[in-house]
Design a protein around this motif. Sequence first.
Motif, PDB file in Angstrom:
ATOM      1  N   SER B  43       0.834  -1.208   0.000  1.00 59.33           N
ATOM      2  CA  SER B  43       0.000   0.000   0.000  1.00 59.33           C
ATOM      3  C   SER B  43       0.860   1.246   0.000  1.00 59.33           C
ATOM      4  O   SER B  43       0.593   2.214  -0.711  1.00 59.33           O
ATOM      5  CB  SER B  43      -0.903   0.030   1.236  1.00 59.33           C
ATOM      6  N   ASP B 163      -5.730  -0.580  -4.810  1.00 64.14           N
ATOM      7  CA  ASP B 163      -5.221  -1.170  -3.574  1.00 64.14           C
ATOM      8  C   ASP B 163      -6.263  -2.089  -2.945  1.00 64.14           C
ATOM      9  O   ASP B 163      -7.164  -1.630  -2.257  1.00 64.14           O
ATOM     10  CB  ASP B 163      -4.821  -0.053  -2.598  1.00 64.14           C
ATOM     11  N   GLU B 164      -6.114  -3.352  -3.187  1.00 62.89           N
ATOM     12  CA  GLU B 164      -7.027  -4.352  -2.610  1.00 62.89           C
ATOM     13  C   GLU B 164      -8.474  -3.949  -2.768  1.00 62.89           C
ATOM     14  O   GLU B 164      -9.228  -3.880  -1.803  1.00 62.89           O
ATOM     15  CB  GLU B 164      -6.721  -4.563  -1.123  1.00 62.89           C
TER      16      GLU B 164
HETATM   17 MG   LIG Z   1      -2.306  -2.503   2.228  1.00 61.75          MG
END
Ligand SMILES: [Mg+2]
Lengths: 219, 241, 223
Positions: B43, B163-164
């Motif tokens: 991240s 991000d995810e």
């Molecule tokens: Mg992360």
Amino acid sequence: MMGFSTWDILRDLILATRWTLLLSLGAFLGGFVVGLIVLFLCVQHRVYIAHLARGYIELFQSTPLLMQLFLAFFTPALFGFNVPAWVAAWMALTLWTSAFLADIWRGCAEALPPGQWEAGASLGLSYVELMRYIILPQALRIATAPTVGFMVQVIKGTALTSIIGFVELSKAGTAITNATFEPFTVYGLVALIYFALCFPIAMGSRWLERRLNAAHLAH
Amino acid sequence: MPLISLTNLHKSYGQNEVLKGISLDIEPGEVIALIGKSGSGKSTLLRCINGLESFQEGSILVAGTSVMDSPNQLRLLRQKIGMIFQQFNLFPHLTVGRNVMLAPTVVKKTRQGEAEALAREMLDRVGLEQKFDAYPGQLSGGQQQRVAIARALAMQPLALLCDEITSALDPELVNEVLAVVRDLARQGMTLVMVTHEMRFAREVCHRLVFMHQGRLHESGPPEQVFNAPTTAELQQFLGMQ
Amino acid sequence: MVYHFEFGALIPYIPVILHGVLITVELTLFGTVLGIIVSILCAWARSGGPLWLRVPVGTYVELIRNTPFIIQLFFIFFGLPSVGVHLNAIDASILAMVINLGAYGTEIVRAGITATPRGQREAGASLGLSGPQIFRHIVLVPALSRIWPALSGQVVIVMLGSAVCSQISVQELTYAASFIQSRSFRAFEAYFVVTALYLILALLLRQILRLGGKRIFPGGKAR
Ligand SMILES: [Mg+2]
Ligand SMILES: Nc1ncnc2c1ncn2[C@@H]1O[C@H](COP(=O)(O)OP(=O)(O)OP(=O)(O)O)[C@@H](O)[C@H]1O
């Protein structure tokens, strides 16, 4: 005409401040006691009593303190009592304070996660035990800061009692203004004295809030 | 010329060095998955590329301009790079349409009518044109995430950072979002995604980058990474999946 | 002794009372609208503004919150003329209410701004919005919707506080009560009726603000 120096003015104002302080303390103590009773009635299981108590809170929160002071001053006269201004002031401020404190405390009790009530009840605690061992200790912690903070409102509230003739800081300010014709200085000083009384309490309340909340989180 | 170029990037939070010298070039049209254990810095890396985090050493060039030049430079750069977040981050007070229109009208000063047409087109791309007047609170998580994608697309970015983006979704909603991403990949959008959806990564990505303790540990095309991982750490990581 | 209530004695004064209601509503309207604007500006200054603004705004907020409204009013109405600022009673009252609501409102709005999830600002930044654009288009409205109940409560408090403006001869509702009392000597009846009117006004105002909030902030609960 007599000459008033700023120091003379300040001295007279500070002398009058004791009555502000005395009335504030009296109203806070009275309001604390009456507020506890109102709170107790508020959390009653008998619904009509709880409603009545909430109505009481609503009534005092939805009308001007000034009107409450006037009514406290004029109502006893209907029954042949002439109460001195300080008694009317103390009574009105006590009731007003009680309504606000009861509301603050009720909010604190309700702010506890509902799981706390349920967990306690599931352990087989009685209502009183639940209050005593689970709800109150937590509620007291979150209630302390706003309760102390409300003292600021009480002190400011006492300024209105000058209107029904109680001689305290604000009334002294008006009297001195009439004698000196220096409203800018006099009301400026009056404001600073109120500030000197209230600001430390407000800071203290905030400090308590930080400290108690931090302690709360640490557990 | 690479679209995004990271050179020897170092980033610390206080004493904790999170990125320990990362160099990575991303070509236009490339689809890259960042994989790695929790806390390995995935991240943080994405957020650095978009200028949401500052860094201590190294450089990031996006289409030739540096991320850390000036606030104005940074804003220009962010218009070229879209970001999709795990928590959608839609603006709750704006309708879906307004969410998508906001940046074009405010940042690019696109006219209302034009922006609306653009927003409808982008929402259509993610299959949500009919939700134009709904508020985010009225949508499912999967729909919200698709709106977030449309919102980023409306700025016509050169690349998207994800991000995810399916991690906060209920399992049955994951596929509708992945389908949108798959379409984007097919259409040639440059994508850098952090994901735990290994099967998806294997299917759509050109390159997998395995991060471990703040470093790029191993990278390569999916077949190579999955079938012939060379380092013990990657083998262990894939074994866990 | 038995007191005979005579609310009938108030009938000739109905126009006076209605006029009082009107003035109280007027004070509240201007005080609220301007006060909320001041709150928003100061909340912005305190939470994201430059340092040279934060300190004076912080001082303003603390000064006002820790002194009585009546003293603020007297200072503005009686004190300011000696430094050359002359305001009529109504303007002085509105100014005092704006300043007062502004100080409390600043803290309330600021709490709403502080509660903005970080992701909201980041989403705005990643779309290329500048700091002021993020505040105006993304942070402000959800922040206001978050704190609208608290702000509404403060508006009601300021409306009730305007009773004090009778002391500088603004002919609002409390002034009407005092006027009737001095003419008819029916103090209890006058104050009772006027108190009831304040109660009605307060309940109405709460209702209006609640419904108004629903209209202004349609997106539902902001997180
Ligand atoms: Mg992360
Ligand atoms: N704002 C922050 N302040 C301090 N440390 C942080 C911050 N954000 C992240 N970190 C630390 O940086 C390291 C890398 O975090 P990062 O979020 O980049 O990991 P990640 O690979 O994305 O993990 P995950 O898979 O759990 O999302 C972690 O050790 C984390 O604790």
